[in-house]
Design an enzyme around this catalytic site. Structure first.
Site, PDB file in Angstrom:
ATOM      1  N   GLY A   1      59.030 136.567 -15.686  1.00  0.00           N
ATOM      2  CA  GLY A   1      58.499 137.376 -14.593  1.00  0.00           C
ATOM      3  C   GLY A   1      57.936 138.670 -15.134  1.00  0.00           C
ATOM      4  O   GLY A   1      58.312 139.118 -16.221  1.00  0.00           O
TER       5      GLY A   1
ATOM      6  N   GLN B   1      55.022 147.408 -14.965  1.00  0.00           N
ATOM      7  CA  GLN B   1      55.306 147.214 -16.385  1.00  0.00           C
ATOM      8  C   GLN B   1      54.054 147.183 -17.250  1.00  0.00           C
ATOM      9  O   GLN B   1      54.128 147.331 -18.469  1.00  0.00           O
ATOM     10  CB  GLN B   1      56.061 145.895 -16.604  1.00  0.00           C
ATOM     11  CG  GLN B   1      57.476 145.900 -16.071  1.00  0.00           C
ATOM     12  CD  GLN B   1      58.130 144.555 -16.303  1.00  0.00           C
ATOM     13  OE1 GLN B   1      57.916 143.626 -15.551  1.00  0.00           O
ATOM     14  NE2 GLN B   1      58.917 144.446 -17.364  1.00  0.00           N
TER      15      GLN B   1
ATOM     16  N   CYS C   1      64.903 142.251 -19.851  1.00  0.00           N
ATOM     17  CA  CYS C   1      63.652 142.753 -19.297  1.00  0.00           C
ATOM     18  C   CYS C   1      62.655 142.977 -20.431  1.00  0.00           C
ATOM     19  O   CYS C   1      63.019 143.479 -21.489  1.00  0.00           O
ATOM     20  CB  CYS C   1      63.924 144.075 -18.568  1.00  0.00           C
ATOM     21  SG  CYS C   1      62.462 144.820 -17.857  1.00  0.00           S
ATOM     22  N   LEU C   2      61.395 142.606 -20.185  1.00  0.00           N
ATOM     23  CA  LEU C   2      60.363 142.788 -21.201  1.00  0.00           C
ATOM     24  C   LEU C   2      60.140 144.271 -21.516  1.00  0.00           C
ATOM     25  O   LEU C   2      59.622 144.609 -22.565  1.00  0.00           O
ATOM     26  CB  LEU C   2      59.043 142.146 -20.749  1.00  0.00           C
ATOM     27  CG  LEU C   2      59.047 140.618 -20.648  1.00  0.00           C
ATOM     28  CD1 LEU C   2      57.729 140.130 -20.057  1.00  0.00           C
ATOM     29  CD2 LEU C   2      59.296 139.963 -21.997  1.00  0.00           C
TER      30      LEU C   2
ATOM     31  N   HIS D   1      64.659 141.362  -9.325  1.00  0.00           N
ATOM     32  CA  HIS D   1      64.398 142.164 -10.539  1.00  0.00           C
ATOM     33  C   HIS D   1      62.956 142.682 -10.539  1.00  0.00           C
ATOM     34  O   HIS D   1      62.712 143.861 -10.789  1.00  0.00           O
ATOM     35  CB  HIS D   1      64.673 141.276 -11.768  1.00  0.00           C
ATOM     36  CG  HIS D   1      64.395 141.917 -13.085  1.00  0.00           C
ATOM     37  ND1 HIS D   1      65.378 142.152 -14.033  1.00  0.00           N
ATOM     38  CD2 HIS D   1      63.236 142.368 -13.648  1.00  0.00           C
ATOM     39  CE1 HIS D   1      64.832 142.731 -15.091  1.00  0.00           C
ATOM     40  NE2 HIS D   1      63.537 142.861 -14.894  1.00  0.00           N
ATOM     41  N   GLU D   2      62.001 141.803 -10.220  1.00  0.00           N
ATOM     42  CA  GLU D   2      60.581 142.206 -10.265  1.00  0.00           C
ATOM     43  C   GLU D   2      60.237 143.151  -9.104  1.00  0.00           C
ATOM     44  O   GLU D   2      59.470 144.097  -9.281  1.00  0.00           O
ATOM     45  CB  GLU D   2      59.662 140.977 -10.237  1.00  0.00           C
ATOM     46  CG  GLU D   2      59.848 139.981 -11.379  1.00  0.00           C
ATOM     47  CD  GLU D   2      59.872 140.604 -12.762  1.00  0.00           C
ATOM     48  OE1 GLU D   2      59.306 141.696 -12.958  1.00  0.00           O
ATOM     49  OE2 GLU D   2      60.482 140.006 -13.670  1.00  0.00           O
TER      50      GLU D   2
ATOM     51  N   HIS E   1      61.139 146.621  -9.909  1.00  0.00           N
ATOM     52  CA  HIS E   1      60.142 147.312 -10.749  1.00  0.00           C
ATOM     53  C   HIS E   1      59.087 148.014  -9.888  1.00  0.00           C
ATOM     54  O   HIS E   1      58.626 149.095 -10.231  1.00  0.00           O
ATOM     55  CB  HIS E   1      59.430 146.331 -11.674  1.00  0.00           C
ATOM     56  CG  HIS E   1      60.159 146.039 -12.953  1.00  0.00           C
ATOM     57  ND1 HIS E   1      60.511 147.015 -13.850  1.00  0.00           N
ATOM     58  CD2 HIS E   1      60.577 144.869 -13.506  1.00  0.00           C
ATOM     59  CE1 HIS E   1      61.126 146.456 -14.898  1.00  0.00           C
ATOM     60  NE2 HIS E   1      61.180 145.154 -14.709  1.00  0.00           N
TER      61      HIS E   1
HETATM   62 ZN    ZN Z   1      61.941 143.709 -15.970  1.00  0.00          ZN
END
Ligand code: ZN
Length: 188
Positions: free
Chosen positions: A57, A62, A109-110, A151-152, A155
């Site tokens: 995701g 991000q 997380c990226l 989670h997304e 963000h």
């Molecule tokens: Zn993340």
């Protein structure tokens, strides 16, 4: 040369993923008024970037964009590896309209490479959003998809997963993260 640097790779546009503690990650993203060509382009670039970074995701914030857009491709529970594109979704203005139950999952997380932590979230959610064509849709999710959606969407509200931890746990994860980033900086 960093192979993870952004730019055009094999004709695909790979965006730079912002890393914690960049203040942009605290951005409260704005609602998209119209799903126009520029939003579709953002969606396409985010999908390529998510696959390139091997994420399940990715949220617009991000990649330095403050329009409310997320993309996901979450593997089915019984799948060891994801079948690329099988569960791909792009959501504009996603909103959690119902949340119930409790589920603890070890998230990563990226934007915080190298660390994971157990996060408590709702077990089931209902999300309303617009699709790539601006058409309203509703998703009922549980399991990993429900976690990833929360989670997304976090963000888009300037929240990263470690913000959901107790202060003590958060400090521990931050320390570990700092160490892993220093190691990465020394790598060639
Ligand atoms: Zn993340």
């Amino acid at each position: 040369m960093n192979s993870k640097s952004p730019g055009i790779k094999d004709g695909r546009m790979i965006l730079e993923i912002i890393k914690y503690p960049d203040p942009f990650l605290k951005t409260l993203a704005a609602k998209v008024a119209t799903v126009d060509e520029s939003v579709k382009k953002l969606i396409d670039d985010m999908i390529e970037t998510m696959y390139y970074a091997r994420g399940i995701g990715l949220a617009s914030v991000q990649v330095g964009d403050s329009r409310r857009v997320i993309v996901l491709d979450v593997p089915d529970e019984d799948e060891k590896e994801r079948t690329k594109g099988k569960n791909l979704m792009a959501l504009v203005n996603p909103e959690i309209v119902l949340a119930e139950g409790e589920h603890i999952y070890e998230e990563g997380c990226l934007s915080l490479p190298g660390v994971t932590a157990d996060v408590e979230r709702a077990a089931r959610v209902m999300v309303r959003a617009l699709d790539r064509n601006g058409k309203p849709l509703e998703i009922e999710a549980e399991g990993l998809l429900a976690i990833a959606l929360q989670h997304e969407i976090d963000h888009l509200n300037g929240i990263v997963f470690i913000d959901r931890l107790s202060r003590l746990k958060r400090e521990l994860v931050k320390r570990k993260y700092k160490k892993s980033m220093e190691t990465e900086e020394r790598a060639i």
